[in-house]
Design a protein around this motif. Structure first.
Motif, short mmCIF file in Angstrom:
data_model
loop_
_atom_site.label_atom_id
_atom_site.label_comp_id
_atom_site.label_asym_id
_atom_site.label_seq_id
_atom_site.Cartn_x
_atom_site.Cartn_y
_atom_site.Cartn_z
N ARG A 97 0.62 -1.00 0.29
CA ARG A 97 -0.37 -0.07 -0.01
C ARG A 97 0.84 0.89 -0.20
O ARG A 97 1.07 1.81 -0.51
CB ARG A 97 -0.61 0.02 1.49
CG ARG A 97 -1.97 1.08 1.20
CD ARG A 97 -2.59 1.04 2.61
NE ARG A 97 -1.84 1.29 3.50
CZ ARG A 97 -1.38 2.70 4.04
NH1 ARG A 97 -2.16 4.22 3.51
NH2 ARG A 97 -0.71 3.05 5.75
N ARG A 101 2.13 1.93 -3.76
CA ARG A 101 1.93 1.68 -4.76
C ARG A 101 0.84 3.26 -5.58
O ARG A 101 0.38 3.94 -6.31
CB ARG A 101 0.73 0.92 -4.94
CG ARG A 101 -0.43 1.10 -4.09
CD ARG A 101 -1.61 -0.21 -4.06
NE ARG A 101 -2.00 0.01 -3.14
CZ ARG A 101 -3.00 -0.92 -2.36
NH1 ARG A 101 -3.05 -1.99 -2.76
NH2 ARG A 101 -3.90 -1.04 -1.83
N SER A 102 0.97 4.30 -4.26
CA SER A 102 0.25 5.87 -4.56
C SER A 102 1.24 6.61 -4.75
O SER A 102 2.03 6.72 -3.80
CB SER A 102 -0.36 5.24 -3.90
OG SER A 102 -0.98 5.69 -2.66
N HIS A 118 0.25 9.08 -2.36
CA HIS A 118 0.12 9.21 -1.17
C HIS A 118 0.84 8.73 -0.48
O HIS A 118 1.30 8.93 0.88
CB HIS A 118 -1.29 9.93 -1.13
CG HIS A 118 -1.82 8.92 0.05
ND1 HIS A 118 -3.10 8.05 -1.23
CD2 HIS A 118 -2.55 8.28 0.41
CE1 HIS A 118 -4.17 7.38 -0.72
NE2 HIS A 118 -2.81 7.27 0.31
N GLU A 175 -10.30 13.14 -1.29
CA GLU A 175 -9.76 12.17 -2.15
C GLU A 175 -10.75 11.52 -3.74
O GLU A 175 -10.16 12.02 -4.65
CB GLU A 175 -9.60 10.36 -1.19
CG GLU A 175 -9.62 9.16 -3.60
CD GLU A 175 -8.97 8.17 -2.40
OE1 GLU A 175 -9.30 7.09 -3.42
OE2 GLU A 175 -9.36 7.68 -0.99
N ASP A 203 -10.51 13.48 -7.04
CA ASP A 203 -10.63 12.10 -8.41
C ASP A 203 -11.32 12.44 -9.08
O ASP A 203 -11.55 11.87 -10.50
CB ASP A 203 -9.84 11.39 -8.26
CG ASP A 203 -11.34 10.44 -7.23
OD1 ASP A 203 -12.72 10.76 -7.29
OD2 ASP A 203 -10.61 9.65 -6.31
N ASP A 251 -2.50 11.98 -6.17
CA ASP A 251 -2.67 11.04 -6.56
C ASP A 251 -3.16 11.27 -7.97
O ASP A 251 -3.35 10.73 -9.03
CB ASP A 251 -3.95 10.46 -5.43
CG ASP A 251 -3.20 9.84 -5.06
OD1 ASP A 251 -2.00 9.54 -4.47
OD2 ASP A 251 -4.41 9.11 -3.51
N GLY A 291 -0.49 11.69 -10.86
CA GLY A 291 -0.14 9.98 -10.88
C GLY A 291 1.15 10.06 -10.19
O GLY A 291 2.41 10.70 -10.28
N VAL A 292 1.83 8.18 -9.95
CA VAL A 292 3.18 8.17 -9.89
C VAL A 292 4.31 8.32 -10.81
O VAL A 292 5.42 9.03 -9.90
CB VAL A 292 3.46 6.75 -10.04
CG1 VAL A 292 4.76 5.85 -9.53
CG2 VAL A 292 2.13 5.56 -9.10
#
Length: 257
Positions: A17, A20-21, A23, A150, A154, A217, A220-221
Protein backbone atom coordinates in the motif's frame (compact mmCIF):
# COMPACT_ATOMS: atom_id res chain seq x y z
CA UNK A 1 -9.59 -7.36 15.99
CA UNK A 2 -11.80 -9.47 13.77
CA UNK A 3 -10.96 -12.01 11.09
CA UNK A 4 -11.81 -9.52 8.32
CA UNK A 5 -8.81 -7.40 9.32
CA UNK A 6 -6.52 -10.43 9.29
CA UNK A 7 -7.84 -11.47 5.87
CA UNK A 8 -7.42 -7.96 4.47
CA UNK A 9 -3.78 -7.70 5.46
CA UNK A 10 -3.05 -11.29 4.48
CA UNK A 11 -3.89 -10.32 0.89
CA UNK A 12 -2.89 -6.62 0.88
CA UNK A 13 0.28 -6.02 2.88
CA UNK A 14 1.01 -2.55 4.24
CA UNK A 15 4.34 -2.40 2.40
CA UNK A 16 2.49 -2.73 -0.92
CA UNK A 17 0.00 0.00 0.00
CA UNK A 18 2.75 2.45 0.90
CA UNK A 19 4.52 1.91 -2.43
CA UNK A 20 1.77 1.76 -5.00
CA UNK A 21 0.26 5.27 -4.77
CA UNK A 22 1.80 8.75 -4.58
CA UNK A 23 0.08 9.50 -1.28
CA UNK A 24 1.26 6.17 0.13
CA UNK A 25 4.84 7.06 -0.76
CA UNK A 26 4.43 10.48 0.80
CA UNK A 27 2.93 8.89 3.93
CA UNK A 28 5.95 6.60 4.27
CA UNK A 29 8.46 9.45 3.89
CA UNK A 30 6.68 11.67 6.39
CA UNK A 31 6.13 8.89 8.93
CA UNK A 32 9.81 8.08 8.71
CA UNK A 33 10.68 11.77 9.14
CA UNK A 34 8.43 12.25 12.17
CA UNK A 35 9.56 9.09 13.93
CA UNK A 36 13.22 10.00 13.41
CA UNK A 37 12.49 13.40 14.91
CA UNK A 38 11.00 12.07 18.14
CA UNK A 39 12.43 8.62 18.87
CA UNK A 40 15.45 8.53 21.17
CA UNK A 41 18.64 7.17 19.61
CA UNK A 42 19.36 3.43 19.76
CA UNK A 43 16.23 2.62 21.67
CA UNK A 44 14.04 -0.44 22.27
CA UNK A 45 10.99 -0.10 19.98
CA UNK A 46 7.78 -2.15 20.05
CA UNK A 47 6.07 -2.01 16.65
CA UNK A 48 2.45 -3.05 17.26
CA UNK A 49 0.59 -4.11 14.12
CA UNK A 50 3.81 -3.71 12.17
CA UNK A 51 2.92 -6.07 9.33
CA UNK A 52 5.87 -7.45 7.39
CA UNK A 53 8.16 -4.80 8.88
CA UNK A 54 7.94 -1.87 6.47
CA UNK A 55 8.92 0.49 9.29
CA UNK A 56 10.72 -2.02 11.51
CA UNK A 57 13.27 -2.61 8.76
CA UNK A 58 14.55 0.98 8.52
CA UNK A 59 14.25 1.50 12.27
CA UNK A 60 16.58 -1.46 12.81
CA UNK A 61 18.98 -0.06 10.22
CA UNK A 62 18.94 3.20 12.21
CA UNK A 63 20.20 1.30 15.24
CA UNK A 64 17.00 0.57 17.16
CA UNK A 65 16.24 -2.84 18.66
CA UNK A 66 12.80 -3.54 17.18
CA UNK A 67 10.29 -6.13 18.33
CA UNK A 68 7.25 -6.43 16.07
CA UNK A 69 3.81 -7.75 16.96
CA UNK A 70 1.18 -8.54 14.36
CA UNK A 71 -2.03 -10.54 14.01
CA UNK A 72 -1.02 -12.23 10.73
CA UNK A 73 1.39 -15.17 11.21
CA UNK A 74 2.79 -14.81 7.68
CA UNK A 75 3.67 -11.20 8.39
CA UNK A 76 5.41 -12.17 11.61
CA UNK A 77 7.45 -14.81 9.77
CA UNK A 78 8.53 -12.24 7.16
CA UNK A 79 9.39 -9.58 9.74
CA UNK A 80 11.45 -12.03 11.80
CA UNK A 81 13.77 -12.49 8.81
CA UNK A 82 14.76 -8.80 8.86
CA UNK A 83 18.15 -7.97 10.39
CA UNK A 84 17.79 -6.53 13.89
CA UNK A 85 14.06 -7.33 14.13
CA UNK A 86 12.32 -9.90 16.32
CA UNK A 87 8.63 -10.68 15.90
CA UNK A 88 5.71 -12.58 17.36
CA UNK A 89 1.99 -13.01 16.81
CA UNK A 90 -0.10 -10.87 19.13
CA UNK A 91 -2.95 -8.40 19.57
CA UNK A 92 -2.80 -4.69 20.45
CA UNK A 93 -5.50 -5.29 23.09
CA UNK A 94 -3.37 -7.76 25.04
CA UNK A 95 0.30 -7.27 24.25
CA UNK A 96 2.33 -10.42 24.98
CA UNK A 97 5.25 -8.50 26.49
CA UNK A 98 6.14 -7.48 30.07
CA UNK A 99 5.57 -4.12 31.73
CA UNK A 100 7.93 -1.19 31.15
CA UNK A 101 10.14 -2.98 28.64
CA UNK A 102 10.30 -0.44 25.80
CA UNK A 103 11.42 3.11 25.18
CA UNK A 104 8.96 3.60 22.31
CA UNK A 105 5.73 1.98 21.15
CA UNK A 106 4.38 2.40 17.63
CA UNK A 107 0.64 2.06 16.98
CA UNK A 108 0.71 2.89 13.29
CA UNK A 109 -2.34 0.83 12.36
CA UNK A 110 -4.26 -0.68 15.28
CA UNK A 111 -6.28 2.33 16.43
CA UNK A 112 -8.31 2.86 13.27
CA UNK A 113 -9.18 -0.84 13.08
CA UNK A 114 -10.59 -0.68 16.61
CA UNK A 115 -14.02 0.75 15.89
CA UNK A 116 -15.16 0.76 19.55
CA UNK A 117 -13.84 3.60 21.69
CA UNK A 118 -13.30 1.22 24.61
CA UNK A 119 -11.01 -0.97 22.51
CA UNK A 120 -8.93 2.00 21.39
CA UNK A 121 -8.62 3.05 25.04
CA UNK A 122 -7.51 -0.47 25.93
CA UNK A 123 -4.87 -0.54 23.18
CA UNK A 124 -3.49 2.80 24.35
CA UNK A 125 -3.48 1.58 27.94
CA UNK A 126 -1.52 -1.47 26.85
CA UNK A 127 0.99 0.76 25.06
CA UNK A 128 1.41 2.80 28.23
CA UNK A 129 1.83 -0.35 30.32
CA UNK A 130 4.78 -1.62 28.28
CA UNK A 131 6.53 1.76 28.04
CA UNK A 132 9.27 2.83 30.42
CA UNK A 133 8.68 6.13 32.25
CA UNK A 134 9.23 8.96 29.79
CA UNK A 135 8.87 6.61 26.82
CA UNK A 136 7.35 7.74 23.53
CA UNK A 137 4.16 6.50 21.90
CA UNK A 138 3.42 7.19 18.24
CA UNK A 139 -0.24 6.51 17.45
CA UNK A 140 -1.66 6.91 13.95
CA UNK A 141 -5.19 7.72 12.88
CA UNK A 142 -6.95 8.17 9.54
CA UNK A 143 -8.47 11.61 9.02
CA UNK A 144 -12.26 11.83 8.78
CA UNK A 145 -11.79 14.03 5.72
CA UNK A 146 -9.79 11.51 3.67
CA UNK A 147 -12.59 10.34 1.40
CA UNK A 148 -14.00 13.86 0.92
CA UNK A 149 -10.62 15.10 -0.30
CA UNK A 150 -9.84 11.97 -2.34
CA UNK A 151 -13.14 11.77 -4.18
CA UNK A 152 -13.40 15.53 -4.55
CA UNK A 153 -9.98 15.60 -6.21
CA UNK A 154 -10.38 12.57 -8.49
CA UNK A 155 -13.87 13.48 -9.73
CA UNK A 156 -15.80 10.59 -8.16
CA UNK A 157 -17.71 12.49 -5.47
CA UNK A 158 -21.36 12.46 -6.56
CA UNK A 159 -24.82 12.49 -4.98
CA UNK A 160 -24.70 8.72 -4.42
CA UNK A 161 -21.45 8.92 -2.47
CA UNK A 162 -22.27 12.05 -0.49
CA UNK A 163 -24.23 10.33 2.33
CA UNK A 164 -21.33 8.02 3.17
CA UNK A 165 -18.79 10.85 3.04
CA UNK A 166 -20.99 13.05 5.22
CA UNK A 167 -21.48 10.20 7.70
CA UNK A 168 -17.78 9.53 8.25
CA UNK A 169 -17.08 13.24 8.73
CA UNK A 170 -19.87 13.48 11.30
CA UNK A 171 -19.30 10.23 13.20
CA UNK A 172 -15.91 8.76 12.33
CA UNK A 173 -17.58 5.50 11.24
CA UNK A 174 -16.15 4.56 7.84
CA UNK A 175 -18.21 2.05 5.84
CA UNK A 176 -15.70 1.11 3.14
CA UNK A 177 -17.02 3.47 0.45
CA UNK A 178 -13.61 4.17 -1.09
CA UNK A 179 -12.12 0.74 -0.43
CA UNK A 180 -10.39 -0.65 2.67
CA UNK A 181 -12.22 -2.26 5.58
CA UNK A 182 -14.76 -0.60 7.89
CA UNK A 183 -12.72 1.44 10.36
CA UNK A 184 -12.81 4.41 12.70
CA UNK A 185 -11.53 7.71 11.34
CA UNK A 186 -10.36 10.47 13.69
CA UNK A 187 -10.18 14.20 13.89
CA UNK A 188 -6.95 15.58 15.32
CA UNK A 189 -8.77 16.74 18.46
CA UNK A 190 -10.37 13.34 18.97
CA UNK A 191 -7.06 11.50 18.57
CA UNK A 192 -5.34 13.91 20.94
CA UNK A 193 -8.09 13.42 23.50
CA UNK A 194 -7.96 9.63 23.34
CA UNK A 195 -4.18 9.56 23.83
CA UNK A 196 -4.37 12.07 26.68
CA UNK A 197 -7.16 10.10 28.37
CA UNK A 198 -4.94 7.01 28.37
CA UNK A 199 -2.56 8.82 30.72
CA UNK A 200 -0.02 10.19 28.27
CA UNK A 201 1.39 13.69 28.55
CA UNK A 202 2.78 16.24 26.09
CA UNK A 203 0.41 15.02 23.37
CA UNK A 204 0.89 16.59 19.95
CA UNK A 205 -0.92 15.57 16.76
CA UNK A 206 0.77 16.01 13.40
CA UNK A 207 -0.68 15.95 9.92
CA UNK A 208 1.38 13.31 8.12
CA UNK A 209 0.95 14.01 4.40
CA UNK A 210 -0.23 17.61 4.54
CA UNK A 211 -2.96 18.96 2.25
CA UNK A 212 -1.40 18.12 -1.15
CA UNK A 213 -1.62 14.31 -1.10
CA UNK A 214 -4.84 14.07 -3.14
CA UNK A 215 -3.32 16.27 -5.86
CA UNK A 216 -0.30 13.92 -5.98
CA UNK A 217 -2.61 10.97 -6.58
CA UNK A 218 -4.39 12.77 -9.42
CA UNK A 219 -1.03 13.67 -11.00
CA UNK A 220 0.03 10.01 -10.89
CA UNK A 221 3.07 7.98 -9.86
CA UNK A 222 5.15 9.18 -12.83
CA UNK A 223 4.90 12.78 -11.54
CA UNK A 224 5.81 11.90 -7.95
CA UNK A 225 9.58 12.57 -8.18
CA UNK A 226 8.98 16.05 -9.57
CA UNK A 227 6.32 17.00 -7.00
CA UNK A 228 7.32 15.23 -3.78
CA UNK A 229 9.75 17.88 -2.50
CA UNK A 230 7.11 20.62 -2.68
CA UNK A 231 4.59 18.30 -1.00
CA UNK A 232 7.04 17.60 1.82
CA UNK A 233 7.72 21.30 2.35
CA UNK A 234 3.98 21.95 2.50
CA UNK A 235 3.37 19.09 4.95
CA UNK A 236 6.07 20.37 7.31
CA UNK A 237 4.80 23.93 7.05
CA UNK A 238 1.28 23.11 8.27
CA UNK A 239 1.84 19.87 10.23
CA UNK A 240 0.32 21.32 13.42
CA UNK A 241 -1.81 24.09 11.93
CA UNK A 242 -5.27 23.62 13.46
CA UNK A 243 -6.91 24.90 10.27
CA UNK A 244 -5.19 22.31 8.05
CA UNK A 245 -4.06 19.36 10.15
CA UNK A 246 -7.20 17.35 9.31
CA UNK A 247 -6.52 17.79 5.59
CA UNK A 248 -3.82 15.12 5.87
CA UNK A 249 -4.92 11.61 5.01
CA UNK A 250 -3.28 10.36 8.22
CA UNK A 251 -2.64 11.87 11.64
CA UNK A 252 0.16 10.94 14.01
CA UNK A 253 -0.06 11.55 17.76
CA UNK A 254 3.26 11.74 19.60
CA UNK A 255 3.18 11.62 23.40
CA UNK A 256 5.14 10.52 26.48
CA UNK A 257 4.31 8.05 29.22
Amino acid sequence: MNSDVVQHYATDAEAVRLARSPHGRLEFLRTQELLRRFLPASTAVLDVGGGTGVHAEWLARDGHAVHLIDLVPEHVDAAAELPGVTAQVGDALDLPVPDAGYDAVLLLGPLYHLTDHADRARALAEARRVLRPGGVVAAAGISRYLSALETGADGTLDVNLLPSVEAVIATGRYDGHVGFTPTHWHTADELRGEVHSAGFGDVEVYGVEGPTWAALDVAGVEEFPARVHAALHCARLVERDPALVNASAHLLAIARA
